[in-house]
Motif scaffolding. Structure first.
Motif, short mmCIF file in Angstrom:
data_model
loop_
_atom_site.label_atom_id
_atom_site.label_comp_id
_atom_site.label_asym_id
_atom_site.label_seq_id
_atom_site.Cartn_x
_atom_site.Cartn_y
_atom_site.Cartn_z
N PHE A 12 -14.50 -21.81 7.37
CA PHE A 12 -14.28 -23.19 6.95
C PHE A 12 -13.69 -24.02 8.09
CE2 PHE A 12 -15.00 -21.88 2.55
CZ PHE A 12 -15.72 -22.97 2.09
N ALA A 15 -16.60 -25.11 9.86
CA ALA A 15 -17.24 -26.19 9.10
C ALA A 15 -16.53 -27.52 9.34
CB ALA A 15 -17.23 -25.84 7.61
N PHE A 16 -15.19 -27.52 9.33
CA PHE A 16 -14.55 -28.83 9.51
C PHE A 16 -14.70 -29.35 10.93
CE2 PHE A 16 -10.24 -26.60 9.88
CZ PHE A 16 -9.84 -27.12 11.11
N CYS A 19 -18.25 -30.74 11.05
CA CYS A 19 -18.33 -32.03 10.35
C CYS A 19 -17.81 -33.16 11.23
CB CYS A 19 -17.55 -31.97 9.03
SG CYS A 19 -18.35 -31.03 7.73
N LYS A 22 -20.58 -33.99 13.66
CA LYS A 22 -21.68 -34.74 13.03
C LYS A 22 -21.23 -36.16 12.68
CE LYS A 22 -25.29 -33.30 12.16
NZ LYS A 22 -26.50 -33.38 12.96
N GLU A 30 -23.35 -42.22 5.90
CA GLU A 30 -23.54 -40.84 6.36
C GLU A 30 -22.30 -40.35 7.11
OE1 GLU A 30 -26.66 -38.06 8.88
OE2 GLU A 30 -27.01 -40.21 8.78
N ALA A 33 -19.68 -39.43 4.61
CA ALA A 33 -20.00 -38.15 3.97
C ALA A 33 -19.56 -36.98 4.86
CB ALA A 33 -21.49 -38.06 3.67
N TRP A 34 -19.80 -37.09 6.17
CA TRP A 34 -19.35 -36.04 7.09
C TRP A 34 -17.83 -35.96 7.12
CZ3 TRP A 34 -22.23 -32.19 8.17
CH2 TRP A 34 -23.61 -32.35 8.30
N TYR A 35 -17.15 -37.10 7.08
CA TYR A 35 -15.69 -37.08 7.04
C TYR A 35 -15.19 -36.47 5.73
CZ TYR A 35 -14.95 -39.62 11.38
OH TYR A 35 -14.91 -40.00 12.70
N GLY A 37 -16.76 -34.14 4.08
CA GLY A 37 -16.96 -32.70 4.31
C GLY A 37 -15.85 -32.12 5.18
N VAL A 40 -12.67 -31.78 2.93
CA VAL A 40 -12.84 -30.68 1.97
C VAL A 40 -12.74 -29.34 2.69
CG1 VAL A 40 -14.48 -29.57 0.40
CG2 VAL A 40 -14.14 -32.04 0.29
N SER A 41 -13.45 -29.20 3.81
CA SER A 41 -13.43 -27.95 4.57
C SER A 41 -12.03 -27.66 5.11
CB SER A 41 -14.42 -28.01 5.74
OG SER A 41 -15.72 -28.17 5.26
#
Length: 108
Positions: A12, A15-16, A19, A22, A30, A33-35, A37, A40-41
């Protein structure tokens, strides 16, 4: 079981960090949405790290967590973000992997 939790926490972390990469490449909804993510990650990663450190030594757990994050993020950079690849970059990624395995081996 806590080693598995720690590995998942490290994933994770990858993943962060991904993100964030991205989000930097996008705009508008968009990007948000990446922020999302990212947050959350980040939250999941931290909660799992806290859980893992309830039974694992904090120094070992943190080093393994950051090592997984560093290796995973470097590999994501190479494969997803087209970061440059050279001998020394690969060499040091492998030394990080060896260090993570070494910490696991010598931990009680």
């Amino acid at each position: 079981m806590n080693w598995i939790i720690l590995i998942i926490a490290g994933l994770f972390e990858v993943a962060f960090a991904s993100c964030l990469g991205k989000a930097k490449e996008t705009t508008g909804s968009e990007m948000y949405a990446w922020y999302a993510g990212f947050f959350v990650s980040l939250t999941i990663s931290m909660l799992l790290l806290v859980k893992a450190t309830q039974t694992l030594p904090i120094g070992t757990a943190y080093a393994v967590w950051t090592g997984i994050g560093a290796v995973g993020t470097a590999l994501m950079g190479i494969f997803i973000f087209k970061d440059p690849v050279n001998f020394w970059r690969i060499f040091f990624i492998f030394t990080l992997i060896a260090s993570i395995i070494g910490l696991k081996v010598v931990s009680h």
